[in-house]
Design a protein around this motif. Structure first.
Motif, PDB file in Angstrom:
ATOM      1  N   ARG A  70      34.123  17.728  19.346  1.00 60.36           N
ATOM      2  CA  ARG A  70      35.331  17.001  18.932  1.00 60.36           C
ATOM      3  C   ARG A  70      35.195  15.491  19.115  1.00 60.36           C
ATOM      4  N   VAL A  71      34.293  15.062  20.003  1.00 63.62           N
ATOM      5  CA  VAL A  71      34.173  13.624  20.303  1.00 63.62           C
ATOM      6  C   VAL A  71      32.769  13.080  20.004  1.00 63.62           C
ATOM      7  N   ALA A  72      31.881  13.924  19.476  1.00 66.12           N
ATOM      8  CA  ALA A  72      30.478  13.536  19.317  1.00 66.12           C
ATOM      9  C   ALA A  72      30.303  12.305  18.442  1.00 66.12           C
ATOM     10  N   GLU A  73      31.169  12.136  17.439  1.00 67.05           N
ATOM     11  CA  GLU A  73      31.014  11.001  16.529  1.00 67.05           C
ATOM     12  C   GLU A  73      31.220   9.652  17.222  1.00 67.05           C
ATOM     13  N   GLN A  74      31.758   9.662  18.438  1.00 66.24           N
ATOM     14  CA  GLN A  74      31.947   8.421  19.189  1.00 66.24           C
ATOM     15  C   GLN A  74      30.778   8.137  20.136  1.00 66.24           C
ATOM     16  N   LEU A  75      29.837   9.086  20.274  1.00 60.01           N
ATOM     17  CA  LEU A  75      28.883   9.049  21.373  1.00 60.01           C
ATOM     18  C   LEU A  75      27.450   8.855  20.892  1.00 60.01           C
ATOM     19  N   ARG A  76      26.641   8.318  21.815  1.00 58.10           N
ATOM     20  CA  ARG A  76      25.196   8.186  21.584  1.00 58.10           C
ATOM     21  C   ARG A  76      24.491   9.327  22.301  1.00 58.10           C
ATOM     22  N   PHE A  77      23.544   9.951  21.599  1.00 58.90           N
ATOM     23  CA  PHE A  77      22.824  11.107  22.134  1.00 58.90           C
ATOM     24  C   PHE A  77      21.383  10.720  22.413  1.00 58.90           C
ATOM     25  N   GLY A  78      20.927  10.977  23.628  1.00 54.17           N
ATOM     26  CA  GLY A  78      19.550  10.690  24.013  1.00 54.17           C
ATOM     27  C   GLY A  78      18.747  11.973  24.156  1.00 54.17           C
ATOM     28  N   SER A  79      17.598  12.025  23.513  1.00 51.25           N
ATOM     29  CA  SER A  79      16.763  13.232  23.536  1.00 51.25           C
ATOM     30  C   SER A  79      15.344  12.868  23.930  1.00 51.25           C
ATOM     31  N   ASP A  80      14.587  13.878  24.382  1.00 56.75           N
ATOM     32  CA  ASP A  80      13.159  13.655  24.560  1.00 56.75           C
ATOM     33  C   ASP A  80      12.504  13.584  23.173  1.00 56.75           C
ATOM     34  N   LEU A  81      11.206  13.382  23.153  1.00 63.30           N
ATOM     35  CA  LEU A  81      10.513  13.145  21.890  1.00 63.30           C
ATOM     36  C   LEU A  81      10.399  14.396  21.032  1.00 63.30           C
ATOM     37  N   GLU A  82      10.648  15.553  21.620  1.00 57.57           N
ATOM     38  CA  GLU A  82      10.350  16.807  20.943  1.00 57.57           C
ATOM     39  C   GLU A  82      11.582  17.540  20.437  1.00 57.57           C
ATOM     40  N   PRO A 108      13.557  23.988  16.327  1.00 60.08           N
ATOM     41  CA  PRO A 108      14.585  24.809  15.680  1.00 60.08           C
ATOM     42  C   PRO A 108      15.835  24.988  16.541  1.00 60.08           C
ATOM     43  N   GLU A 109      15.690  24.881  17.868  1.00 64.64           N
ATOM     44  CA  GLU A 109      16.869  25.016  18.740  1.00 64.64           C
ATOM     45  C   GLU A 109      17.921  23.945  18.419  1.00 64.64           C
ATOM     46  N   TRP A 110      17.465  22.707  18.151  1.00 64.09           N
ATOM     47  CA  TRP A 110      18.422  21.641  17.847  1.00 64.09           C
ATOM     48  C   TRP A 110      19.152  21.945  16.541  1.00 64.09           C
ATOM     49  N   LYS A 111      18.435  22.409  15.559  1.00 63.12           N
ATOM     50  CA  LYS A 111      19.072  22.765  14.289  1.00 63.12           C
ATOM     51  C   LYS A 111      20.114  23.858  14.499  1.00 63.12           C
ATOM     52  N   HIS A 112      19.803  24.843  15.340  1.00 66.83           N
ATOM     53  CA  HIS A 112      20.727  25.947  15.595  1.00 66.83           C
ATOM     54  C   HIS A 112      21.971  25.460  16.326  1.00 66.83           C
ATOM     55  N   VAL A 113      21.792  24.617  17.333  1.00 62.67           N
ATOM     56  CA  VAL A 113      22.938  24.072  18.073  1.00 62.67           C
ATOM     57  C   VAL A 113      23.795  23.212  17.161  1.00 62.67           C
ATOM     58  N   ARG A 114      23.159  22.365  16.389  1.00 61.43           N
ATOM     59  CA  ARG A 114      23.894  21.459  15.502  1.00 61.43           C
ATOM     60  C   ARG A 114      24.739  22.240  14.496  1.00 61.43           C
ATOM     61  N   GLU A 115      24.156  23.303  13.955  1.00 59.84           N
ATOM     62  CA  GLU A 115      24.893  24.092  12.972  1.00 59.84           C
ATOM     63  C   GLU A 115      26.013  24.906  13.618  1.00 59.84           C
ATOM     64  N   ASN A 116      25.776  25.421  14.812  1.00 62.20           N
ATOM     65  CA  ASN A 116      26.790  26.242  15.473  1.00 62.20           C
ATOM     66  C   ASN A 116      27.998  25.438  15.919  1.00 62.20           C
ATOM     67  N   TYR A 117      27.762  24.192  16.317  1.00 63.66           N
ATOM     68  CA  TYR A 117      28.856  23.375  16.850  1.00 63.66           C
ATOM     69  C   TYR A 117      29.203  22.183  15.956  1.00 63.66           C
ATOM     70  N   ASP A 118      28.525  22.047  14.839  1.00 62.83           N
ATOM     71  CA  ASP A 118      28.767  20.931  13.928  1.00 62.83           C
ATOM     72  C   ASP A 118      28.716  19.599  14.683  1.00 62.83           C
ATOM     73  N   LEU A 119      27.632  19.407  15.431  1.00 61.94           N
ATOM     74  CA  LEU A 119      27.470  18.197  16.237  1.00 61.94           C
ATOM     75  C   LEU A 119      26.977  17.046  15.360  1.00 61.94           C
ATOM     76  N   ARG A 120      27.737  15.967  15.338  1.00 56.70           N
ATOM     77  CA  ARG A 120      27.358  14.774  14.570  1.00 56.70           C
ATOM     78  C   ARG A 120      27.573  13.555  15.467  1.00 56.70           C
ATOM     79  N   PHE A 121      26.511  13.090  16.083  1.00 53.01           N
ATOM     80  CA  PHE A 121      26.620  11.970  17.006  1.00 53.01           C
ATOM     81  C   PHE A 121      26.625  10.640  16.250  1.00 53.01           C
ATOM     82  N   ARG A 122      27.210   9.659  16.883  1.00 45.47           N
ATOM     83  CA  ARG A 122      27.220   8.315  16.289  1.00 45.47           C
ATOM     84  C   ARG A 122      25.799   7.785  16.146  1.00 45.47           C
ATOM     85  N   GLU A 123      24.974   8.098  17.119  1.00 43.57           N
ATOM     86  CA  GLU A 123      23.584   7.629  17.088  1.00 43.57           C
ATOM     87  C   GLU A 123      22.730   8.585  17.905  1.00 43.57           C
TER      88      GLU A 123
END
Length: 525
Positions: free
Chosen positions: A382-394, A399-414
């Protein structure tokens, strides 16, 4: 001198020998191929443009990407793909300077040589090459510095080099190791450049004897590096096609012979577990060769191809990346399916689960999560569009990120990527709002982070599994040596081991933490 620095310096001769061997062989190969090709192309405009264009394109490929491509091309890891990638990187400076040097020879001199009845090749070898030699050597100098620096990036594809200090030091926050690696690589590059500069001056002064002395010095250095223990060429596995060697390794009752190659990925927990495995194997009389800081796919492919013999991987990684599953299942089913599939498809033996799970987890600073009312990935969406997301290089390529993103419709600002060493610090410094963390990492608590619930179970379970290659799977001595680790490490014990390396004070090396971990397991048993 501190004990930590002495320990790093003790590793320097072997890693330096491997680095020198790899760098000089790649440079030699570049010179042997590029100079004749440049001489042949210099007076042929179409060919000249073609070869320079191809070399320029290769130069634009990022170093790690080129190394990864060579691993895929050769279906191998370690010395051979690293050598091929560095040879390709060395080609452009030598090729360009060879062509430039020949084309810059005065036309009147060329015409005079032709009028004396010289053939094209006589004119080239007797007139143009001697006059172009200083320019050609200048290109070799550029290639040498480039190759020495780029060789440090061979570590993630399984090749020992001075990059071992840098990658392992960054992951374990051991900046003495990083310093040793950087200084050694810089000194090697400077020494090589000074030798080649001497050769360049000698050629400009028409003193070929001095240039020959330099060539002999470089040859002697290469020979010493080749003969030194731990040299890249001595430890280089032969290129192996995917699946090759499995049938012979499966002969009934076959015992393992030679050094056992133990691998680890590029983060603290993996270094500790690899060191613990090495310690247990050495107690049983096995010689152990550790291959550290490998990428996930590199490590698994090396195990599958018989170029690694043992390492720890995680059930969720294998479930998604190797078996290609998009859905999630319960931990026991994922574990059983993974172990069965590895045995059936690749003859890889799953010796057992270590007893803890190191799962991916989304984490936030406690105060920030409370401020936004976020405790789960549903809340985060609900608030991801306001936030910056930091990830490791991998993670963002998995495929786990794609699955999480699709399940929760995560769209970060950056979305920002970091070396795993710096992800937690980025959250602590408020450079990012959300990070991808690991559940067994003690820095979650140390940096006052909270992990977010995954109510839709988009992330698979990640039980730590001890894997043996087909080459070592049938030797029960190997299994017995490593069996004390199976089922013996719970999440708290792993976190405490990681904290001994990643803690803010009194940091230990992975080897020291591994000795403590093995001691704790012995006491528990």
């Amino acid at each position: 001198m501190s004990a930590g620095l002495r320990e790093q310096l003790a590793q320097l001769p072997g890693l330096l020998a491997a680095h020198v061997t790899l760098s000089l062989l790649a440079l030699l190969l570049g010179v042997v191929v590029s100079i004749p090709l440049g001489l042949f192309a210099a007076r042929r405009p179409i060919l000249c443009r073609t070869v320079l264009g191809v070399a320029s394109v290769l130069q634009t490929i990022p170093s790690l990407a080129l190394l990864a491509l060579m691993v895929a091309l050769l279906a191998s890891f370690g010395f051979w793909p690293a050598l091929l990638a560095l040879f390709l990187y060395s080609a452009l400076p030598v090729l360009r300077n060879t062509i430039t040097g020949v084309q810059s020879v005065n036309d009147d001199i060329v015409a005079a040589a032709t009028s004396l009845g010289m053939s094209d090749w006589q004119r080239l070898l007797s007139v143009e090459v001697p006059l172009a030699a200083p320019v050609i050597v200048a290109g070799v100098r550029t290639a040498a510095v480039l190759v020495v620096g780029t060789a440090t990036l061979a570590t993630p594809v399984g090749q020992r080099s001075l990059g071992n200090f840098i990658f392992a030091g960054l992951q374990t926050r051991n900046f003495q190791a990083v310093l040793v690696g950087c200084v050694a690589a810089a000194c090697l590059a400077l020494a090589l450049d000074m030798l080649l500069a001497t050769a360049e001056r000698a050629l400009r002064q028409r003193n070929p004897r001095r240039a020959l002395y330099v060539a002999c010095g470089l040859a002697a250095g290469l020979l010493l590096a080749l003969l030194a223990p731990g040299s890249a060429a001595q430890s280089a596995p032969s290129p192996v096609r995917a699946g090759a060697g499995i049938a012979s390794a499966r002969a009934p009752g076959r015992s393992f012979s030679g050094s056992l190659r133990v691998g680890s990925k590029a983060f603290t927990e993996q270094y500790i577990l690899a060191a613990a495995m090495a310690k247990l194997l050495e107690r049983q009389g096995f010689a152990v060769d550790r291959r550290e800081s490998l990428g996930s796919t590199i490590a698994f492919d090396a195990l599958r191809n018989g170029q690694l013999d043992a390492y720890v991987d995680y059930s969720g990684t294998l479930w998604s990346n190797v078996l290609g599953h998009q859905e999630t299942e319960t931990a026991w089913l994922v574990r059983a399916s993974v172990c069965g599939a590895l045995a059936d498809r690749f003859q890889i033996r799953c010796l057992g689960a270590l007893g803890f799970e190191n799962s991916y987890a989304f984490a936030m600073r406690g105060d920030r999560a409370k401020e936004l009312g976020v405790s789960s990935l549903l809340d985060l969406s609900r608030v991801a569009e306001q936030l910056r997301f930091g990830s490791d290089l991998e993670f963002l390529q998995r495929p786990e990120w794609k699955h999480v993103r699709e399940n929760y419709d995560l769209r970060f600002r950056e979305q920002v990527t970091f070396d795993p060493t710096f992800v937690y610090e980025a959250a602590q410094r408020r450079d990012v709002d959300v990070i991808i963390a690991f559940s067994s990492d003690a820095r979650i608590a140390a940096y006052q982070l909270v992990t977010l619930d995954d109510p839709r179970h988009a992330l698979p379970p990640y039980d730590a599994l001890l894997l043996l290659s087909a080459r070592a799977a049938d030797d029960e001595r190997v299994a017995r040596a490593l069996s004390p680790l199976v089922g013996a490490i719970d999440i708290e014990l792993m976190r405490l081991s990681n904290l001994r390396v990643d803690g803010s004070t009194d940091r230990q090396t992975p080897e020291q933490a591994a000795a403590w971990l093995v001691g704790q397991i012995g006491a528990l048993k």
